[in-house]
Design a protein around this motif. Structure first.
Motif, PDB file in Angstrom:
ATOM      1  N   ARG A 188      52.343  44.272  23.057  1.00 58.53           N
ATOM      2  CA  ARG A 188      51.428  43.287  22.466  1.00 58.53           C
ATOM      3  C   ARG A 188      51.247  42.078  23.379  1.00 58.53           C
ATOM      4  N   ILE A 189      52.286  41.728  24.137  1.00 57.53           N
ATOM      5  CA  ILE A 189      52.167  40.605  25.087  1.00 57.53           C
ATOM      6  C   ILE A 189      51.290  41.020  26.273  1.00 57.53           C
ATOM      7  N   ARG A 190      51.603  42.187  26.842  1.00 59.22           N
ATOM      8  CA  ARG A 190      50.847  42.678  28.007  1.00 59.22           C
ATOM      9  C   ARG A 190      49.352  42.793  27.715  1.00 59.22           C
ATOM     10  N   ASN A 191      49.035  43.226  26.518  1.00 57.33           N
ATOM     11  CA  ASN A 191      47.636  43.476  26.163  1.00 57.33           C
ATOM     12  C   ASN A 191      47.085  42.394  25.245  1.00 57.33           C
ATOM     13  N   ALA A 192      47.519  41.171  25.492  1.00 59.26           N
ATOM     14  CA  ALA A 192      47.086  40.050  24.646  1.00 59.26           C
ATOM     15  C   ALA A 192      45.565  39.994  24.582  1.00 59.26           C
ATOM     16  N   ARG A 193      45.038  39.631  23.435  1.00 58.54           N
ATOM     17  CA  ARG A 193      43.596  39.511  23.236  1.00 58.54           C
ATOM     18  C   ARG A 193      43.065  38.347  24.056  1.00 58.54           C
ATOM     19  N   LEU A 194      41.864  38.519  24.575  1.00 54.68           N
ATOM     20  CA  LEU A 194      41.309  37.529  25.496  1.00 54.68           C
ATOM     21  C   LEU A 194      40.180  36.728  24.865  1.00 54.68           C
ATOM     22  N   PRO A 195      40.122  35.418  25.129  1.00 50.87           N
ATOM     23  CA  PRO A 195      39.032  34.602  24.584  1.00 50.87           C
ATOM     24  C   PRO A 195      37.738  34.835  25.363  1.00 50.87           C
ATOM     25  N   GLN A 196      36.614  34.456  24.765  1.00 51.39           N
ATOM     26  CA  GLN A 196      35.317  34.656  25.415  1.00 51.39           C
ATOM     27  C   GLN A 196      35.239  33.919  26.757  1.00 51.39           C
ATOM     28  N   THR A 197      35.887  32.756  26.842  1.00 55.68           N
ATOM     29  CA  THR A 197      35.855  31.976  28.091  1.00 55.68           C
ATOM     30  C   THR A 197      36.438  32.762  29.265  1.00 55.68           C
ATOM     31  N   TYR A 198      37.329  33.694  28.984  1.00 56.24           N
ATOM     32  CA  TYR A 198      37.915  34.505  30.050  1.00 56.24           C
ATOM     33  C   TYR A 198      36.827  35.304  30.776  1.00 56.24           C
ATOM     34  N   PHE A 199      35.937  35.909  29.995  1.00 59.15           N
ATOM     35  CA  PHE A 199      34.903  36.758  30.590  1.00 59.15           C
ATOM     36  C   PHE A 199      33.888  35.914  31.357  1.00 59.15           C
ATOM     37  N   ASN A 200      33.622  34.728  30.822  1.00 57.62           N
ATOM     38  CA  ASN A 200      32.730  33.789  31.500  1.00 57.62           C
ATOM     39  C   ASN A 200      33.321  33.386  32.856  1.00 57.62           C
ATOM     40  N   GLY A 201      34.613  33.038  32.852  1.00 55.61           N
ATOM     41  CA  GLY A 201      35.283  32.634  34.097  1.00 55.61           C
ATOM     42  C   GLY A 201      35.295  33.766  35.111  1.00 55.61           C
ATOM     43  N   LEU A 202      35.577  34.966  34.634  1.00 58.10           N
ATOM     44  CA  LEU A 202      35.635  36.127  35.528  1.00 58.10           C
ATOM     45  C   LEU A 202      34.262  36.408  36.133  1.00 58.10           C
ATOM     46  N   LEU A 203      33.229  36.296  35.311  1.00 62.74           N
ATOM     47  CA  LEU A 203      31.869  36.537  35.800  1.00 62.74           C
ATOM     48  C   LEU A 203      31.486  35.495  36.863  1.00 62.74           C
ATOM     49  N   GLN A 204      31.820  34.229  36.591  1.00 72.63           N
ATOM     50  CA  GLN A 204      31.560  33.177  37.595  1.00 72.63           C
ATOM     51  C   GLN A 204      32.247  33.529  38.909  1.00 72.63           C
ATOM     52  N   GLY A 205      33.500  33.947  38.786  1.00 66.69           N
ATOM     53  CA  GLY A 205      34.278  34.286  39.986  1.00 66.69           C
ATOM     54  C   GLY A 205      33.636  35.427  40.753  1.00 66.69           C
ATOM     55  N   LEU A 206      33.213  36.458  40.065  1.00 68.32           N
ATOM     56  CA  LEU A 206      32.628  37.639  40.727  1.00 68.32           C
ATOM     57  C   LEU A 206      31.291  37.308  41.377  1.00 68.32           C
ATOM     58  N   GLN A 207      30.510  36.447  40.705  1.00 64.89           N
ATOM     59  CA  GLN A 207      29.186  36.110  41.228  1.00 64.89           C
ATOM     60  C   GLN A 207      29.256  35.158  42.417  1.00 64.89           C
ATOM     61  N   ASN A 208      30.391  34.540  42.604  1.00 67.96           N
ATOM     62  CA  ASN A 208      30.529  33.581  43.708  1.00 67.96           C
ATOM     63  C   ASN A 208      31.671  33.972  44.635  1.00 67.96           C
ATOM     64  N   SER A 209      31.773  35.259  44.915  1.00 66.21           N
ATOM     65  CA  SER A 209      32.805  35.767  45.825  1.00 66.21           C
ATOM     66  C   SER A 209      32.167  36.127  47.152  1.00 66.21           C
ATOM     67  N   PHE A 210      32.767  35.622  48.237  1.00 68.60           N
ATOM     68  CA  PHE A 210      32.219  35.831  49.574  1.00 68.60           C
ATOM     69  C   PHE A 210      33.269  36.458  50.491  1.00 68.60           C
ATOM     70  N   ILE A 211      32.828  37.439  51.250  1.00 70.08           N
ATOM     71  CA  ILE A 211      33.758  38.176  52.113  1.00 70.08           C
ATOM     72  C   ILE A 211      33.642  37.663  53.547  1.00 70.08           C
ATOM     73  N   TYR A 212      34.788  37.362  54.133  1.00 69.11           N
ATOM     74  CA  TYR A 212      34.872  36.994  55.546  1.00 69.11           C
ATOM     75  C   TYR A 212      35.898  37.931  56.172  1.00 69.11           C
ATOM     76  N   ASP A 213      35.457  38.952  56.830  1.00 68.55           N
ATOM     77  CA  ASP A 213      36.383  39.910  57.446  1.00 68.55           C
ATOM     78  C   ASP A 213      37.338  40.455  56.379  1.00 68.55           C
ATOM     79  N   ARG A 214      38.656  40.242  56.534  1.00 64.65           N
ATOM     80  CA  ARG A 214      39.622  40.791  55.573  1.00 64.65           C
ATOM     81  C   ARG A 214      39.984  39.798  54.471  1.00 64.65           C
ATOM     82  N   LEU A 215      39.170  38.752  54.335  1.00 64.73           N
ATOM     83  CA  LEU A 215      39.430  37.713  53.328  1.00 64.73           C
ATOM     84  C   LEU A 215      38.266  37.637  52.347  1.00 64.73           C
ATOM     85  N   ILE A 216      38.591  37.454  51.071  1.00 58.54           N
ATOM     86  CA  ILE A 216      37.531  37.186  50.093  1.00 58.54           C
ATOM     87  C   ILE A 216      37.825  35.845  49.425  1.00 58.54           C
TER      88      ILE A 216
END
Ligand SMILES: [Mn+2]
Length: 373
Positions: A221-249
């Motif tokens: 139950r701890i490992r699979n804790a329920r996630l708030p809506q803000t989590y998905f918003n934050g993750l989406l922001q992160g994915l949309q603003n990810s930039f790759i430089y060689d072996r670094l993101i």
């Protein structure tokens, strides 16, 4: 079997004195020395780093239990800053962990403070100079100021502080109940997660000891804790603003819903097969929160991030995981962009990557095309 044992240098090996029952005498063990330091105090408080994680929570609980069982001295567990990651909140709730906010505490006479999973003066606490620190128990690479501390047990080779605490309980023949075993096991699991090579034999022994005692249903139950809506918003922001430089993101999040979200984004991005390094930098409460991960061994991520951040703020951590913080004088778009570009420049230089335009993880065209209106 009567020949005297000698070390490889040929000198007689110094043996720990033995008690009549054949066990090492008490003062040879670290847990005895730890307890001996605390014996004369009226109360023991446990403190840890800001935004306590499962390893620090489990460690505080384990030591409080040890102190209670062996010395009968009252203890209190403290909390510096928020606990915001959903799994960590679930751990506190499901295991009913009582935490006193650090800002509401005045230290009493005859009170001892024990710091776990952290070291003093690493910039990871809001503790005054008056904190009566007696002992420090930790496993971080980031060096702290350990002068004048009566008892220090810092083992950088250990995967988790909870493993060290479990070894103390075992030395003292204290078997944790299922609640404590669950906390310690989850603390170790989160520290070793994904990087089993960081585990030492002490971690292995602790895991094997704790597993049968822990409540596996609560763990799930701890490992699979329920996630708030803000989590998905934050993750989406992160994915949309990810930039790759060689072996670094590098992922920029303008508005972190909570400070630990930077670590959650980067834990996800480091699984990207094309990179060896992932950094997330997100704005939260006038600070730029940094989280760095490495997918290669001997990365010394803590040292690297601390050099990159330099006097802009503070940073530290482990071989493959590091965190940091840069206070922002202004949160205007231009001020943030200025810090971002300086940070990117320093990071690329430290990693010997040529300055180049970053390539988006997800192209702008794809982001727009995938939008259903
Ligand atoms: Mn830890």
């Amino acid at each position: 079997m009567h020949e005297s044992k000698t070390s490889r240098t040929g000198k007689p090996r110094l043996k720990a004195p033995k008690s009549p029952n054949g066990q090492k005498t008490s003062m040879a063990r670290r847990s005895d020395r730890f307890l001996a330091q605390l014996g004369n105090y009226k109360r023991v408080s446990l403190v840890t780093h800001v935004n306590p994680d499962p390893d620090s929570l489990g460690s505080m609980m384990g030591l409080a239990h040890l102190i209670d069982q062996k010395l009968g001295i009252p203890t209190r567990l403290t909390r510096d800053g928020l606990i915001s990651r959903a799994e960590n909140r679930a751990m506190v709730e499901l295991l009913d962990i009582e935490l006193v906010p650090i800002e509401s505490i005045t230290w009493e006479a005859d009170e001892a403070v024990v710091m776990v999973d952290s070291q003093p003066n690493t910039g990871r606490h809001h503790l005054g100079d008056d904190v009566p620190l007696v002992a420090v128990i930790d496993h971080h690479d980031t060096p702290g100021n350990l002068e004048d501390i009566d008892f220090v047990d810092v083992r950088r080779s250990l995967g988790a502080t909870c493993s060290l605490v479990t070894s103390y309980l075992r030395e003292q023949d204290i078997s944790p109940d299922s609640r404590l075993a669950t906390a310690l096991l989850y603390g170790i699991e989160t520290e070793l997660c994904g990087y089993p090579r960081e585990a030492s034999p002490v971690d292995d022994k602790a895991l094997i000891h704790l597993y049968p005692l822990a409540n596996k249903d609560l763990m799930a139950r701890i490992r699979n804790a329920r996630l708030p809506q803000t989590y998905f918003n934050g993750l989406l922001q992160g994915l949309q603003n990810s930039f790759i430089y060689d072996r670094l993101i590098i992922s920029w999040v303008d508005d972190l819903p909570q400070p630990e979200m930077a670590a959650e984004v980067v834990d996800f991005l480091i699984r990207f097969e094309e990179v060896d390094w992932a950094l997330c930098a997100g704005v939260y409460n006038n600070n730029l929160i940094l989280s760095l991960r490495a997918a290669v061994s001997d990365a010394q991520a803590g040292d690297l991030l601390s050099k990159v951040v330099g006097k802009l703020g503070r940073a530290g951590g482990h071989d493959r995981r590091a965190g940091g913080l840069i206070p922002l004088a202004s949160v205007s778009e231009s001020a943030i962009e200025g810090i971002q570009s300086e940070l990117r420049k320093r990071l690329l230089k430290a990693m010997h990557i040529e300055e180049c335009r970053g390539q988006r993880l997800v192209s702008k065209r794809d982001i727009l095309q995938n939008l259903h209106t």
